[in-house]
Design an enzyme around this catalytic site. Structure first.
Site: not given
Length: 91
Positions: A6, A35
């Site tokens: 991230g 995701c």
């Protein structure tokens, strides 16, 4: 899906994080689309290796490989445990 990376940019400051599914219950992943990867399975490193792996060894190796791949020689890492965030030194 074995892990995630991230990146956050806020007020001109970039922060990043890395998560690895080492050894955990995967039941919660049945409730989400991780995701945004529709139809893809979530797994753990232990499941893929077929053996029990020590958390500290996995963490140290992951940080070592990440640092080498991106050309870092001075890495500061933190780990989260039941008592909160702690510094973790690997080099």
């Amino acid at each position: 899906k074995l892990g995630a990376v991230g990146v956050q940019i806020s007020q001109g400051i970039a922060s990043h994080g890395l998560a690895m599914n080492h050894s955990l219950s995967l039941d919660w992943f049945d409730r989400i689309v991780p995701c945004g990867l529709e139809g893809r399975a979530v797994t753990t490193l232990e499941r893929e290796c077929g053996t029990r792996l020590e958390h500290e060894a996995v963490q140290a190796r992951l940080v070592e490989c990440f640092a080498r791949r991106f050309g870092y020689d001075d890495v500061h890492a933190r780990r989260l445990d039941a008592e909160g965030w702690r510094d973790a030194s690997f080099f």
